[in-house]
Structures are given as structure tokens and as C-alpha cells.
Design a protein around this motif. Structure first.
Motif, PDB file in Angstrom:
ATOM      1  N   ASP A  87       9.407  81.030  52.881  1.00  0.00           N
ATOM      2  CA  ASP A  87       9.511  79.964  51.889  1.00  0.00           C
ATOM      3  C   ASP A  87       8.202  79.763  51.137  1.00  0.00           C
ATOM      4  O   ASP A  87       8.190  79.592  49.908  1.00  0.00           O
ATOM      5  N   ALA A  88       7.088  79.781  51.844  1.00  0.00           N
ATOM      6  CA  ALA A  88       5.788  79.566  51.209  1.00  0.00           C
ATOM      7  C   ALA A  88       5.482  80.651  50.182  1.00  0.00           C
ATOM      8  O   ALA A  88       4.801  80.396  49.184  1.00  0.00           O
ATOM      9  N   GLU A 141       7.296  81.843  48.003  1.00  0.00           N
ATOM     10  CA  GLU A 141       7.891  81.556  46.702  1.00  0.00           C
ATOM     11  C   GLU A 141       6.875  80.910  45.755  1.00  0.00           C
ATOM     12  O   GLU A 141       6.973  81.078  44.537  1.00  0.00           O
ATOM     13  N   THR A 142       5.924  80.180  46.300  1.00  0.00           N
ATOM     14  CA  THR A 142       4.899  79.547  45.465  1.00  0.00           C
ATOM     15  C   THR A 142       3.509  80.129  45.710  1.00  0.00           C
ATOM     16  O   THR A 142       2.534  79.681  45.105  1.00  0.00           O
ATOM     17  N   GLU A 186       3.001  83.782  45.921  1.00  0.00           N
ATOM     18  CA  GLU A 186       3.297  85.217  45.919  1.00  0.00           C
ATOM     19  C   GLU A 186       2.027  86.054  45.780  1.00  0.00           C
ATOM     20  O   GLU A 186       1.963  87.180  46.290  1.00  0.00           O
ATOM     21  N   THR A 212      13.746  87.603  47.172  1.00  0.00           N
ATOM     22  CA  THR A 212      12.714  86.610  47.468  1.00  0.00           C
ATOM     23  C   THR A 212      11.345  87.204  47.182  1.00  0.00           C
ATOM     24  O   THR A 212      11.182  88.427  47.117  1.00  0.00           O
ATOM     25  N   PRO A 246      19.916  74.145  52.348  1.00  0.00           N
ATOM     26  CA  PRO A 246      19.180  74.889  51.310  1.00  0.00           C
ATOM     27  C   PRO A 246      17.723  75.094  51.681  1.00  0.00           C
ATOM     28  O   PRO A 246      17.104  74.253  52.336  1.00  0.00           O
ATOM     29  N   ARG A 247      17.189  76.238  51.275  1.00  0.00           N
ATOM     30  CA  ARG A 247      15.793  76.578  51.513  1.00  0.00           C
ATOM     31  C   ARG A 247      15.166  77.057  50.200  1.00  0.00           C
ATOM     32  O   ARG A 247      15.868  77.550  49.308  1.00  0.00           O
ATOM     33  N   PRO A 248      13.846  76.953  50.049  1.00  0.00           N
ATOM     34  CA  PRO A 248      13.205  77.428  48.815  1.00  0.00           C
ATOM     35  C   PRO A 248      13.488  78.899  48.516  1.00  0.00           C
ATOM     36  O   PRO A 248      13.695  79.273  47.366  1.00  0.00           O
ATOM     37  N   ALA A 249      13.486  79.732  49.550  1.00  0.00           N
ATOM     38  CA  ALA A 249      13.791  81.156  49.386  1.00  0.00           C
ATOM     39  C   ALA A 249      15.203  81.432  49.883  1.00  0.00           C
ATOM     40  O   ALA A 249      15.543  81.075  51.020  1.00  0.00           O
ATOM     41  N   ARG A 289      18.239  83.007  51.692  1.00  0.00           N
ATOM     42  CA  ARG A 289      18.378  83.908  52.837  1.00  0.00           C
ATOM     43  C   ARG A 289      19.504  84.899  52.589  1.00  0.00           C
ATOM     44  O   ARG A 289      20.519  84.545  51.987  1.00  0.00           O
TER      45      ARG A 289
END
Length: 300
Positions: free
Chosen positions: A77-78, A80-81, A83, A135, A260-263, A265
Motif C-alpha cells: 500500500d505504501a 502507491e505513494t 513508488e 500496483t 478496500p485498500r490503497p493498492a 489486490r
């Protein structure tokens, strides 16, 4: 000089896989497993020096050198912001590592992930299937594979999935904690994969490494190595509750949309282990059997 012993460098040595690899050190198998504080994969100078030292030390002692790269940015998830940081660890680092291995004629085994695939299949992904990560984490891992394979090093990619172990944070540890904190736990039941105990994966990577340095490695440069069989996160959670002696009915199924998750699955990330076995390597045990062994080891 007899080349009957092995010297292995494991970047990422303090992660759950790295620790299990380090535990396989023996009189005939030297394993040096530095963590990121000791060997930062994003420091080109440190990486080049570490591989050079491995090659010199191994050959001076009549051992065969090998690198197994267990270092990775795995915060899905981290990424995503962040990269850029994920790219530095998952692409730039392996690129330098592979170049150093090529320069010193050291074979390299690089660990990758099911996230390089889009997750929309209905049958297990084969190593040669087209990747399509959705992702930031998956994109950087796919690019890392390309960097390693294009380096000129004697390199192999080993993709795995749903890894858990005694060290670090993972799904099993989360479920153990939640079992003690909540009456019920909701877990997604529409994502399919193969849980993999890091201790079993470590055994498989060492077996592959020994086959490489012995000249027995298969032609395939990309293989998959996961626990046998498949399940959903919900099924995995129920099995964990069973191992804890808790009522598995306390685990409730839910959908990905409800969690829901930021990235995103992958809905399906089962990897085919057939090419691994066809290469003469030992299949990992079924995931359910491995989970029981993991809890038995934890109780000792």
C-alpha cells in the motif's frame, strides 16, 4: 582444490525469508545475511564491495559463491505513494547487484512476487505468462526482474506468494493477534493464492542455488516456488484459527469491495509450480501441512 562447499550472500538478511535462509548455515554452507543497516541495496558502492568480498572470500577458501537476493520493498500500500523508494530498492538495487554478480562471475537468485501478474486468471500462472502488474509494488518488482535478467549475470528469478514466517509482519501474525482481540474477524473470500512458509521457501532457494553452482540448474531462468495447493484469505484465516484451537466459525467471509485498500489486490494469484518440479527441484509441501508445521515449530 575441491569446490564442495558454498558461500552465500543474502541481502535482506533480517527479513522473514532472510532469517530463515541464515538459519540454514552449516559447516559446508556459509551464509552471510546482512540486513539493510549493514548492506543497503540502494548504495551501489556497498553492493559492489559486498559481492566482491563474497567472491574473494569464497574462492580463497575453496567455496563456491552465490547470491540470493531476499531484499525488497514490500509495503504494497505504501508503494502507491512512495513508488520512487520502491523503485530504488526493487529495481535500481537489483540492477547493481546483478551487474556486480556478472563482473565477479557469481550466480544470482532473485526473489520476486505474484504481484507481477494482473490477477485476472482462472488457472495457475506459468512463468512464461505475460506480466501485467496493477500496483506500484508489482510494477517495480516486474522491472526488477527485467533488470536482473538483462544484466548478463547468471541469474534466476523465483516468484513466490503469500509468504509468512516467524519474523516480521505477515498475515498469520495478524490473525493470531486478532483472534485474541476480537470475537469475530472478517476476511476476504474472493482473492485466491498459495500461502508459503518462508522456512520452506528458504529450503527451496538453497536447493536451487546448490543445483546452480553444481552445474545442474535447468535452462529455465524464471520459476515459481510456493506452498502446494490454493485457498482464499478467508480459508487461510480459518486454518490459522484451527491451529490456535479457536472456533473457525469466528472468521466471517467478506468481499474485496467491503475491504478496500490503497493498492488493488489480485483476485487470483496462484502460481504454477510445475516448471519448478520439472527442473528437478523438490516441490514445497501443501500449504495446510506447512501451516501446521509452522505452528508446531512456534510452540517448541
Amino acid at each position: 582444490m575441491r569446490w564442495d562447499m558454498l558461500s552465500v550472500l543474502v541481502p535482506g538478511g533480517t527479513g522473514q525469508l532472510g532469517r530463515d535462509l541464515a538459519a540454514l548455515s552449516s559447516p559446508s554452507r556459509e551464509i552471510v545475511a546482512p540486513g539493510s543497516a549493514e548492506l543497503d541495496l540502494t548504495s551501489a558502492g556497498a553492493v559492489i564491495a559486498a559481492v566482491g568480498a563474497l567472491a574473494d572470500r569464497a574462492r580463497g577458501a575453496g567455496r563456491r559463491p552465490l547470491v540470493i537476493n531476499a531484499a525488497a520493498y514490500t509495503a504494497v500500500d505504501a508503494a502507491e505513494t512512495d513508488e520512487r523508494r520502491a523503485f530504488a530498492v526493487n529495481v535500481d538495487g537489483p540492477r547493481v547487484l546483478a551487474a556486480a554478480c556478472s563482473s565477479h562471475r557469481v550466480p544470482l537468485v532473485h526473489v520476486s512476487t505474484d504481484y507481477v501478474f494482473p490477477g485476472d486468471a482462472s488457472t495457475p500462472y506459468e512463468p512464461e505468462d505475460t506480466v501485467g502488474p496493477r500496483t506500484a509494488y508489482g510494477r517495480t518488482k516486474a522491472a526488477g526482474e527485467d533488470a536482473v535478467l538483462g544484466s548478463g549475470a547468471r541469474s534466476w528469478i523465483v516468484r513466490t506468494s503469500w509468504v509468512y514466517g516467524a519474523s516480521g509482519s505477515n498475515f498469520v501474525k495478524t490473525m493470531v493477534r486478532l483472534e485474541g482481540e476480537r470475537e469475530t474477524v472478517s476476511v476476504v473470500d474472493d482473492q485466491h493464492g498459495s500461502p508459503t512458509w518462508s522456512a520452506d521457501l528458504a529450503d527451496g532457494l538453497i536447493e536451487l542455488g546448490e543445483s546452480i553452482v553444481d552445474g545442474r540448474a535447468a535452462v529455465r531462468k524464471v520459476v515459481h516456488c510456493t506452498g502446494g495447493g490454493e485457498t482464499t484469505w478467508y480459508g487461510f484465516a480459518r486454518a490459522i484459527f484451527e491451529e490456535l484451537g479457536a472456533d473457525p466459525a469466528r472468521v466471517r467471509p467478506c468481499t474485496t469491495e467491503e475491504f478496500p485498500r490503497p493498492a488493488p489486490r489480485p483476485a487470483y494469484s496462484v502460481l504454477s509450480n510445475t516448471p519448478w518440479v520439472d527442473s528437478g527441484l523438490t516441490a514445497l509441501r501443501p500449504w495446510r501441512e506447512a501451516l501446521s508445521a509452522y505452528f508446531a515449530a512456534a510452540r517448541r
